[in-house]
Design an enzyme around this catalytic site. Structure first.
Site, PDB file in Angstrom:
ATOM      1  N   CYS A 135      20.689  -3.793 -11.139  1.00  0.00           N
ATOM      2  CA  CYS A 135      21.439  -4.553 -12.121  1.00  0.00           C
ATOM      3  C   CYS A 135      22.813  -3.914 -12.304  1.00  0.00           C
ATOM      4  O   CYS A 135      22.908  -2.688 -12.472  1.00  0.00           O
ATOM      5  CB  CYS A 135      20.681  -4.574 -13.452  1.00  0.00           C
ATOM      6  SG  CYS A 135      21.643  -5.287 -14.818  1.00  0.00           S
ATOM      7  N   ASP A 185      16.123  -3.854  -8.942  1.00  0.00           N
ATOM      8  CA  ASP A 185      15.684  -5.227  -8.676  1.00  0.00           C
ATOM      9  C   ASP A 185      15.034  -5.229  -7.297  1.00  0.00           C
ATOM     10  O   ASP A 185      15.687  -4.910  -6.296  1.00  0.00           O
ATOM     11  CB  ASP A 185      16.873  -6.191  -8.688  1.00  0.00           C
ATOM     12  CG  ASP A 185      17.523  -6.302 -10.050  1.00  0.00           C
ATOM     13  OD1 ASP A 185      16.798  -6.293 -11.056  1.00  0.00           O
ATOM     14  OD2 ASP A 185      18.761  -6.402 -10.110  1.00  0.00           O
ATOM     15  N   GLU A 205      23.008 -15.182 -17.416  1.00  0.00           N
ATOM     16  CA  GLU A 205      22.537 -13.798 -17.489  1.00  0.00           C
ATOM     17  C   GLU A 205      21.084 -13.791 -17.938  1.00  0.00           C
ATOM     18  O   GLU A 205      20.702 -14.469 -18.892  1.00  0.00           O
ATOM     19  CB  GLU A 205      23.450 -13.013 -18.439  1.00  0.00           C
ATOM     20  CG  GLU A 205      23.209 -11.537 -18.464  1.00  0.00           C
ATOM     21  CD  GLU A 205      22.119 -11.174 -19.432  1.00  0.00           C
ATOM     22  OE1 GLU A 205      21.130 -10.549 -18.985  1.00  0.00           O
ATOM     23  OE2 GLU A 205      22.236 -11.522 -20.616  1.00  0.00           O
ATOM     24  N   HIS A 239      21.230 -10.873  -8.545  1.00  0.00           N
ATOM     25  CA  HIS A 239      20.465 -11.444  -7.437  1.00  0.00           C
ATOM     26  C   HIS A 239      21.263 -12.499  -6.657  1.00  0.00           C
ATOM     27  O   HIS A 239      21.305 -12.478  -5.426  1.00  0.00           O
ATOM     28  CB  HIS A 239      19.184 -12.126  -7.947  1.00  0.00           C
ATOM     29  CG  HIS A 239      18.273 -11.265  -8.753  1.00  0.00           C
ATOM     30  ND1 HIS A 239      18.464  -9.924  -8.966  1.00  0.00           N
ATOM     31  CD2 HIS A 239      17.126 -11.575  -9.420  1.00  0.00           C
ATOM     32  CE1 HIS A 239      17.486  -9.442  -9.713  1.00  0.00           C
ATOM     33  NE2 HIS A 239      16.665 -10.424 -10.002  1.00  0.00           N
TER      34      HIS A 239
END
Length: 282
Positions: free
Chosen positions: A189, A196, A83, A228
């Site tokens: 997120c 993002d 994370e 991601h």
């Protein structure tokens, strides 16, 4: 039980660590999301997550600060992702601690990140870490992803959650080899819902993919909540299933947050990792 994102420090106030603290690294298991995508115990891809850490500093034995850039390669075979906020806090913990040399810092980074990424695995594994010292900062390059830019297309976009049905290919024609790119990838997120922003490169050999549909598909991530690494694996699996290329690679470069950028790469066949070179937005 594996760690879950909502148990992490994401979205919570966190004090700046006063001293080196490897325990801050927070691994999250890859398996649940991969199961959701239909990825079995043996994923149909190779690759790695390429991290760049721009906010790394520590003290010499005499208390003088040193700065460097860290380049981290986490193989996609690791059972966990790390994370990003925990990664940032971990890196910040070096800033108030004294180390004998850059080599000592490098060794700590390799050991700590590998332990977190491979935690829960039957066999210990490694990660790649290298440091760029301050006197080499001016050698860092900026380069956009190579390929034909899909963003040139004048299309109408109405979907902002992933729509694999937008993907299609010309199965009744001769196969082609193409490299396609877009700067319009955006997701959120899954914990904080902060945006993002990313660029993506798709290389493939197989039935020619409809470019307009592919661009609409990439834009459809705009309201999607996922890390991601998970977004890139979802893109890979959707293209693989809907367009059936013989070879496929998906590479995304996300803009940095908290001094970190994350750049996942997934490929259907063994291939060299792309050079970890930032784009202009990074």
């Amino acid at each position: 039980m594996p760690n879950s994102p909502d148990q992490s420090l994401l979205g919570r106030p966190a004090p700046h660590p006063e001293a080196y603290a490897p325990e801050l690294l927070y691994p999250i298991a890859r398996a649940p999301k991969r199961q959701e995508l239909g990825v079995g115990a043996q994923p149909p891809f190779f690759g790695a997550d390429l991290w760049t850490a721009y906010e790394l500093s520590w003290l010499t034995p005499r208390g003088k600060p040193v700065v460097a850039i860290a380049h981290v390669t986490v193989p996609c075979e690791t059972p966990n992702i790390i994370e990003s906020k925990s990664f940032k806090l971990y890196l910040n913990s070096f800033s108030g601690s004294r180390f004998g040399s850059a080599d000592e810092v490098l060794a700590r980074l390799r050991t700590d990140i590998a332990e977190a990424a491979w935690r829960g695995s039957d066999a210990a594994g490694s990660v790649g870490v290298r440091l760029t010292a301050a006197d080499a900062f001016d050698q860092q390059q900026v380069h956009e992803l190579d390929g034909l830019l899909l963003d040139r297309l004048d299309i109408e976009c109405t979907d902002y959650t992933p729509q694999p049905a937008l993907l299609s290919a010309a199965f009744d024609e001769q196969p082609v080899e193409e490299t396609l790119t877009s700067n319009l990838l955006k997701s959120n997120c899954p914990v904080t819902e902060q945006p993002d922003w990313g660029s993506v490169q798709i290389r493939y050999f197989g039935p020619q993919i409809d470019q307009g549909g592919l661009l609409r598909y990439l834009v459809s991530y705009r309201k999607h909540d996922e890390f991601h690494e998970q977004c890139v694996e979802r893109i890979f699996m959707d293209i693989r299933q809907r367009c059936r290329p013989t070879r496929l690679s998906v590479y995304a470069r996300y803009t940095r947050r908290g001094g970190l950028d994350i750049n996942p790469f997934r490929t259907s066949h063994p291939a060299a990792l792309p050079a970890n070179v930032r784009t202009a937005r990074q």
